[in-house]
Design a protein around this motif. Structure first.
Motif, mmCIF file in Angstrom:
data_model
loop_
_atom_site.group_PDB
_atom_site.id
_atom_site.type_symbol
_atom_site.label_atom_id
_atom_site.label_comp_id
_atom_site.label_asym_id
_atom_site.label_seq_id
_atom_site.Cartn_x
_atom_site.Cartn_y
_atom_site.Cartn_z
ATOM 1 N N VAL A 1 0.615 -1.018 -0.328
ATOM 2 C CA VAL A 1 -0.337 0.087 0.134
ATOM 3 C C VAL A 1 0.932 0.856 -0.016
ATOM 4 O O VAL A 1 0.565 1.900 -0.356
ATOM 5 N N PRO A 2 2.207 1.266 0.645
ATOM 6 C CA PRO A 2 2.630 3.085 0.286
ATOM 7 C C PRO A 2 3.335 2.688 -0.116
ATOM 8 O O PRO A 2 3.261 4.432 -1.341
ATOM 9 N N LEU A 3 3.768 1.994 -1.269
ATOM 10 C CA LEU A 3 4.134 1.596 -2.457
ATOM 11 C C LEU A 3 2.957 2.311 -3.710
ATOM 12 O O LEU A 3 3.602 3.103 -4.552
ATOM 13 N N ALA A 4 1.969 1.629 -3.643
ATOM 14 C CA ALA A 4 0.888 1.898 -4.828
ATOM 15 C C ALA A 4 0.290 3.468 -4.168
ATOM 16 O O ALA A 4 0.510 4.269 -5.163
ATOM 17 N N ASP A 5 0.099 3.575 -3.350
ATOM 18 C CA ASP A 5 0.151 5.675 -2.476
ATOM 19 C C ASP A 5 1.171 6.036 -3.394
ATOM 20 O O ASP A 5 1.166 7.326 -3.766
ATOM 21 N N LYS A 6 2.594 6.199 -2.754
ATOM 22 C CA LYS A 6 3.770 6.660 -3.480
ATOM 23 C C LYS A 6 3.113 6.791 -5.471
ATOM 24 O O LYS A 6 3.826 7.621 -6.274
ATOM 25 N N ALA A 7 3.209 5.973 -5.792
ATOM 26 C CA ALA A 7 3.174 5.276 -7.145
ATOM 27 C C ALA A 7 1.460 6.540 -7.749
ATOM 28 O O ALA A 7 1.459 6.277 -8.824
ATOM 29 N N LEU B 1 -1.774 4.640 -7.464
ATOM 30 C CA LEU B 1 -2.193 3.817 -7.711
ATOM 31 C C LEU B 1 -2.980 3.393 -6.745
ATOM 32 O O LEU B 1 -2.582 4.330 -5.616
ATOM 33 N N PRO B 2 -4.071 3.088 -7.259
ATOM 34 C CA PRO B 2 -5.581 2.048 -6.044
ATOM 35 C C PRO B 2 -4.724 1.622 -5.389
ATOM 36 O O PRO B 2 -3.650 0.815 -5.131
ATOM 37 N N THR B 3 -4.860 1.911 -3.533
ATOM 38 C CA THR B 3 -4.685 1.648 -2.349
ATOM 39 C C THR B 3 -5.560 0.617 -1.841
ATOM 40 O O THR B 3 -5.460 -0.317 -0.703
ATOM 41 N N ASP B 4 -6.443 0.337 -2.435
ATOM 42 C CA ASP B 4 -6.679 -1.134 -1.722
ATOM 43 C C ASP B 4 -7.057 -2.351 -2.063
ATOM 44 O O ASP B 4 -6.665 -2.570 -2.892
ATOM 45 N N PRO B 5 -6.256 -3.057 -0.960
ATOM 46 C CA PRO B 5 -6.105 -4.191 -1.427
ATOM 47 C C PRO B 5 -6.514 -5.115 -3.011
ATOM 48 O O PRO B 5 -6.357 -5.793 -3.968
ATOM 49 N N VAL B 6 -8.009 -5.327 -2.577
ATOM 50 C CA VAL B 6 -8.548 -6.011 -3.493
ATOM 51 C C VAL B 6 -7.918 -5.262 -4.340
ATOM 52 O O VAL B 6 -7.726 -6.173 -5.772
ATOM 53 N N ARG B 7 -8.108 -4.144 -4.689
ATOM 54 C CA ARG B 7 -7.876 -3.758 -6.048
ATOM 55 C C ARG B 7 -6.194 -3.950 -6.690
ATOM 56 O O ARG B 7 -6.007 -3.491 -7.462
ATOM 57 N N MET B 8 -5.124 -3.456 -5.674
ATOM 58 C CA MET B 8 -3.943 -4.328 -6.069
ATOM 59 C C MET B 8 -3.718 -4.816 -7.125
ATOM 60 O O MET B 8 -3.277 -5.354 -7.314
#
Length: 160
Positions: A37-43, A45-52
């Motif tokens: 989630v922290p990497l996705a937030d910086k990029a 991208l979606p931070t919802d784990p299921v969507r990720m």
């Protein structure tokens, strides 16, 4: 079947299968995705784990199929490489594990993914035996330089 086609198929197979599984049941990777989630937030991208998990699964499945089929294999290899880095970071956090056996298992899995990443990077540079733009440009410059030198020598001989 060429060795390139065979190698691309072998390299992409794991992504087609794991990507399909993630699309079919994204909850299986939900816990792992929470680590990313922290990497996705910086990029952005979606931070919802299921969507990720779904997004990563779609990238892996789609790019894996493209790579196997030989359609845009270099771009597909780059997409797979990009998806592998956060997946490895989230799933194989060996540096946080105290149990030596489990730590070794996760280290080996991270190293395996690193090896696959190396193969994907090589595949992203593979031009199917055709020379790269850098090689072609260098050769053209060499030929131009040789022709110019010959022309200057002839002009010097003719005037002297």
């Amino acid at each position: 079947m060429s060795i390139r086609t065979f190698a691309r198929t072998l390299l992409a197979g794991i992504f087609v299968v794991s990507g399909w599984e993630a699309l079919q049941d994204p909850r299986t990777g939900e816990q792992i995705a929470e680590e990313a989630v922290p990497l996705a937030d910086k990029a952005g991208l979606p931070t919802d784990p299921v969507r990720m998990v779904k997004l990563n699964g779609a990238v892996q499945f789609g790019a894996g199929v493209l790579m196997m089929a030989g359609w845009m294999p270099r771009l597909a290899a780059l997409a797979l490489a990009a998806s592998l880095v956060p997946t490895t970071y989230a799933a194989h956090r060996f540096w946080e594990i105290d149990d030596p056996a489990e730590r070794r298992t996760q280290l080996l899995q991270a190293l395996k993914n690193g090896s696959i990443l190396g193969g994907l990077l090589l595949a992203s540079l593979d031009r199917g035996g055709r020379p790269s733009i850098f090689w072609s440009t260098r050769k053209a410059a060499e030929r131009t330089g040789e022709a110019l030198s010959e022309t200057l020598e002839r002009l010097g001989s003719a005037s002297g």
